[in-house]
Scaffold this motif. Structure first.
Motif, PDB file in Angstrom:
ATOM      1  N   PRO A   1       0.828  -1.215   0.000  1.00 51.39           N
ATOM      2  CA  PRO A   1       0.000   0.000   0.000  1.00 51.39           C
ATOM      3  C   PRO A   1       0.865   1.270   0.000  1.00 51.39           C
ATOM      4  CG  PRO A   1      -0.751  -1.515   1.698  1.00 51.39           C
ATOM      5  CD  PRO A   1       0.528  -2.066   1.146  1.00 51.39           C
ATOM      6  N   PHE A   2       1.999   1.206   0.674  1.00 52.18           N
ATOM      7  CA  PHE A   2       2.892   2.359   0.734  1.00 52.18           C
ATOM      8  C   PHE A   2       3.402   2.697  -0.666  1.00 52.18           C
ATOM      9  CE2 PHE A   2       7.135   4.215   1.550  1.00 52.18           C
ATOM     10  CZ  PHE A   2       6.707   5.345   2.227  1.00 52.18           C
ATOM     11  N   PHE A   3       3.809   1.694  -1.433  1.00 48.89           N
ATOM     12  CA  PHE A   3       4.268   1.936  -2.803  1.00 48.89           C
ATOM     13  C   PHE A   3       3.142   2.543  -3.637  1.00 48.89           C
ATOM     14  CE2 PHE A   3       7.347  -1.877  -2.316  1.00 48.89           C
ATOM     15  CZ  PHE A   3       8.243  -1.087  -1.621  1.00 48.89           C
ATOM     16  N   GLN A   4       1.927   2.061  -3.441  1.00 50.11           N
ATOM     17  CA  GLN A   4       0.779   2.598  -4.191  1.00 50.11           C
ATOM     18  C   GLN A   4       0.544   4.069  -3.858  1.00 50.11           C
ATOM     19  OE1 GLN A   4      -2.325  -0.122  -3.111  1.00 50.11           O
ATOM     20  NE2 GLN A   4      -1.566  -1.753  -4.437  1.00 50.11           N
ATOM     21  N   ILE A   5       0.684   4.428  -2.590  1.00 51.15           N
ATOM     22  CA  ILE A   5       0.510   5.827  -2.186  1.00 51.15           C
ATOM     23  C   ILE A   5       1.583   6.687  -2.852  1.00 51.15           C
ATOM     24  CG2 ILE A   5       0.693   7.446  -0.251  1.00 51.15           C
ATOM     25  CD1 ILE A   5      -0.579   5.175   1.493  1.00 51.15           C
ATOM     26  N   ILE A   6       2.816   6.225  -2.807  1.00 48.26           N
ATOM     27  CA  ILE A   6       3.917   6.986  -3.403  1.00 48.26           C
ATOM     28  C   ILE A   6       3.686   7.185  -4.902  1.00 48.26           C
ATOM     29  CG2 ILE A   6       6.376   6.876  -3.981  1.00 48.26           C
ATOM     30  CD1 ILE A   6       6.723   5.497  -1.225  1.00 48.26           C
ATOM     31  N   LYS A   7       3.294   6.138  -5.584  1.00 47.00           N
ATOM     32  CA  LYS A   7       3.013   6.240  -7.019  1.00 47.00           C
ATOM     33  C   LYS A   7       1.855   7.199  -7.273  1.00 47.00           C
ATOM     34  CE  LYS A   7       3.127   2.276  -9.343  1.00 47.00           C
ATOM     35  NZ  LYS A   7       3.001   0.838  -9.650  1.00 47.00           N
ATOM     36  N   SER A   8       0.816   7.161  -6.429  1.00 41.52           N
ATOM     37  CA  SER A   8      -0.343   8.036  -6.626  1.00 41.52           C
ATOM     38  C   SER A   8       0.028   9.507  -6.439  1.00 41.52           C
ATOM     39  CB  SER A   8      -1.481   7.658  -5.674  1.00 41.52           C
ATOM     40  OG  SER A   8      -1.216   8.098  -4.355  1.00 41.52           O
ATOM     41  N   LEU A   9       1.117   9.777  -5.717  1.00 40.96           N
ATOM     42  CA  LEU A   9       1.573  11.151  -5.511  1.00 40.96           C
ATOM     43  C   LEU A   9       2.463  11.635  -6.654  1.00 40.96           C
ATOM     44  CD1 LEU A   9       2.340  10.948  -1.689  1.00 40.96           C
ATOM     45  CD2 LEU A   9       0.408  12.088  -2.780  1.00 40.96           C
ATOM     46  N   GLY A  10       2.706  10.755  -7.627  1.00 48.93           N
ATOM     47  CA  GLY A  10       3.479  11.156  -8.801  1.00 48.93           C
ATOM     48  C   GLY A  10       4.946  10.808  -8.760  1.00 48.93           C
ATOM     49  N   TYR A  11       5.393  10.120  -7.739  1.00 51.77           N
ATOM     50  CA  TYR A  11       6.796   9.720  -7.657  1.00 51.77           C
ATOM     51  C   TYR A  11       7.008   8.449  -8.462  1.00 51.77           C
ATOM     52  CZ  TYR A  11       6.994  13.118  -3.888  1.00 51.77           C
ATOM     53  OH  TYR A  11       6.909  14.266  -3.156  1.00 51.77           O
ATOM     54  N   ASP A  12       8.156   8.359  -9.133  1.00 60.48           N
ATOM     55  CA  ASP A  12       8.431   7.175  -9.945  1.00 60.48           C
ATOM     56  C   ASP A  12       9.622   6.377  -9.438  1.00 60.48           C
ATOM     57  OD1 ASP A  12      10.523   8.830 -10.610  1.00 60.48           O
ATOM     58  OD2 ASP A  12      10.063   8.923 -12.749  1.00 60.48           O
ATOM     59  N   ARG A  13      10.204   6.827  -8.313  1.00 55.83           N
ATOM     60  CA  ARG A  13      11.360   6.111  -7.771  1.00 55.83           C
ATOM     61  C   ARG A  13      11.385   6.272  -6.258  1.00 55.83           C
ATOM     62  NH1 ARG A  13      17.580   7.592  -8.136  1.00 55.83           N
ATOM     63  NH2 ARG A  13      18.456   5.572  -7.559  1.00 55.83           N
ATOM     64  N   LEU A  14      11.680   5.170  -5.582  1.00 56.03           N
ATOM     65  CA  LEU A  14      11.826   5.159  -4.135  1.00 56.03           C
ATOM     66  C   LEU A  14      13.184   4.554  -3.826  1.00 56.03           C
ATOM     67  CD1 LEU A  14      10.781   5.340  -1.185  1.00 56.03           C
ATOM     68  CD2 LEU A  14       9.659   3.155  -1.556  1.00 56.03           C
ATOM     69  N   VAL A  15      13.992   5.284  -3.077  1.00 55.78           N
ATOM     70  CA  VAL A  15      15.309   4.798  -2.677  1.00 55.78           C
ATOM     71  C   VAL A  15      15.269   4.594  -1.175  1.00 55.78           C
ATOM     72  CG1 VAL A  15      17.773   5.291  -2.594  1.00 55.78           C
ATOM     73  CG2 VAL A  15      16.417   6.067  -4.551  1.00 55.78           C
ATOM     74  N   LEU A  16      15.552   3.376  -0.740  1.00 56.76           N
ATOM     75  CA  LEU A  16      15.527   3.036   0.686  1.00 56.76           C
ATOM     76  C   LEU A  16      16.929   2.827   1.211  1.00 56.76           C
ATOM     77  CD1 LEU A  16      12.757   0.269   0.782  1.00 56.76           C
ATOM     78  CD2 LEU A  16      12.500   2.686   1.312  1.00 56.76           C
ATOM     79  N   GLN A  17      17.285   3.545   2.266  1.00 56.50           N
ATOM     80  CA  GLN A  17      18.487   3.222   3.015  1.00 56.50           C
ATOM     81  C   GLN A  17      17.990   2.448   4.233  1.00 56.50           C
ATOM     82  OE1 GLN A  17      20.123   5.945   5.665  1.00 56.50           O
ATOM     83  NE2 GLN A  17      21.984   4.787   5.948  1.00 56.50           N
ATOM     84  N   ILE A  18      18.300   1.170   4.295  1.00 57.51           N
ATOM     85  CA  ILE A  18      17.721   0.328   5.347  1.00 57.51           C
ATOM     86  C   ILE A  18      18.651   0.127   6.537  1.00 57.51           C
ATOM     87  CG2 ILE A  18      16.139  -0.844   3.808  1.00 57.51           C
ATOM     88  CD1 ILE A  18      18.144  -3.235   3.896  1.00 57.51           C
ATOM     89  N   GLY A  19      19.899   0.556   6.435  1.00 54.72           N
ATOM     90  CA  GLY A  19      20.806   0.406   7.571  1.00 54.72           C
ATOM     91  C   GLY A  19      20.897  -1.037   8.023  1.00 54.72           C
ATOM     92  N   ARG A  20      20.700  -1.257   9.323  1.00 56.38           N
ATOM     93  CA  ARG A  20      20.770  -2.621   9.875  1.00 56.38           C
ATOM     94  C   ARG A  20      19.425  -3.325   9.871  1.00 56.38           C
ATOM     95  NH1 ARG A  20      23.379  -0.753  15.362  1.00 56.38           N
ATOM     96  NH2 ARG A  20      21.973   0.884  14.816  1.00 56.38           N
ATOM     97  N   GLY A  21      18.471  -2.792   9.142  1.00 54.45           N
ATOM     98  CA  GLY A  21      17.132  -3.364   9.113  1.00 54.45           C
ATOM     99  C   GLY A  21      17.125  -4.846   8.799  1.00 54.45           C
ATOM    100  N   LYS A  22      16.243  -5.563   9.464  1.00 50.01           N
ATOM    101  CA  LYS A  22      16.145  -7.019   9.265  1.00 50.01           C
ATOM    102  C   LYS A  22      15.320  -7.365   8.028  1.00 50.01           C
ATOM    103  CE  LYS A  22      16.800  -8.359  14.076  1.00 50.01           C
ATOM    104  NZ  LYS A  22      17.150  -7.100  14.682  1.00 50.01           N
ATOM    105  N   VAL A  23      14.356  -6.513   7.687  1.00 54.58           N
ATOM    106  CA  VAL A  23      13.538  -6.736   6.499  1.00 54.58           C
ATOM    107  C   VAL A  23      14.174  -5.975   5.342  1.00 54.58           C
ATOM    108  CG1 VAL A  23      11.282  -6.392   5.445  1.00 54.58           C
ATOM    109  CG2 VAL A  23      11.440  -7.025   7.854  1.00 54.58           C
ATOM    110  N   VAL A  24      14.478  -6.710   4.273  1.00 61.28           N
ATOM    111  CA  VAL A  24      15.117  -6.105   3.110  1.00 61.28           C
ATOM    112  C   VAL A  24      14.178  -6.255   1.915  1.00 61.28           C
ATOM    113  CG1 VAL A  24      17.160  -6.099   1.629  1.00 61.28           C
ATOM    114  CG2 VAL A  24      17.372  -6.775   4.041  1.00 61.28           C
TER     115      VAL A  24
END
Length: 159
Positions: free
Chosen positions: A18-41
């Motif tokens: 759903p988060f990706f859908q919201i971002i796309k609906s706002l007109g963004y075409d790219r999402l860059v994630l810096q996840i650091g030590r995050g366990k979910v990749v």
């Protein structure tokens, strides 16, 4: 679109689609994630209309910040200052689990001054859909002594 993910947003596997859908609906075409030590990749992907790039760390975020149209970050003082000095719209996501939450105090004050929006993980989707980035004020550049005095006041070291 650039997203500093030092927050626990992707711990819930149901959250990203759903988060990706919201971002796309706002007109963004790219999402860059810096996840650091995050366990979910999240798995990077590219379609004709959207790209997701993921990395743990880089030596410098300068290039990513320069390209960003919007930054979503945790409310650490360094992340906030670097983003605001680059004159980028900023949404900070508060870590509600922190004791004596200075991140919340900093976010509230910078929001009150009109420099950013803040939310929690659960309120981020709604904020993204309702915020008006044109209402944000530029952070005064090149005044680290004022920012450090501001931080001292926020954390109670100065009255």
């Amino acid at each position: 679109f650039f997203f500093l993910l030092s927050i626990s947003l992707f711990k819930n596997p149901a959250f990203p689609p759903p988060f990706f859908q919201i971002i796309k609906s706002l007109g963004y075409d790219r999402l860059v994630l810096q996840i650091g030590r995050g366990k979910v990749v999240p798995e990077p992907f590219r379609t004709e209309s959207f790209a997701l790039d993921v990395y743990r760390y880089k030596d410098s975020l300068k290039e990513d910040l320069e390209k960003a149209d919007l930054v979503i970050s945790h409310a650490g003082a360094g992340s906030c200052l670097e983003t605001l000095e680059n004159r980028k719209p900023l949404v900070v996501v508060i870590n509600e689990k922190l004791m004596n939450n200075h991140q919340l105090e900093l976010a509230k004050q910078l929001h009150k001054d009109g420099h950013l929006f803040y939310c929690t993980c659960s309120t981020l989707p709604g904020l993204l859909q309702s915020m008006d980035l044109s209402t944000l004020k530029c952070f005064p550049p090149g005044q680290p002594e004022k920012f450090s005095a501001f931080l001292d006041k926020v954390v109670g070291l100065q009255k």
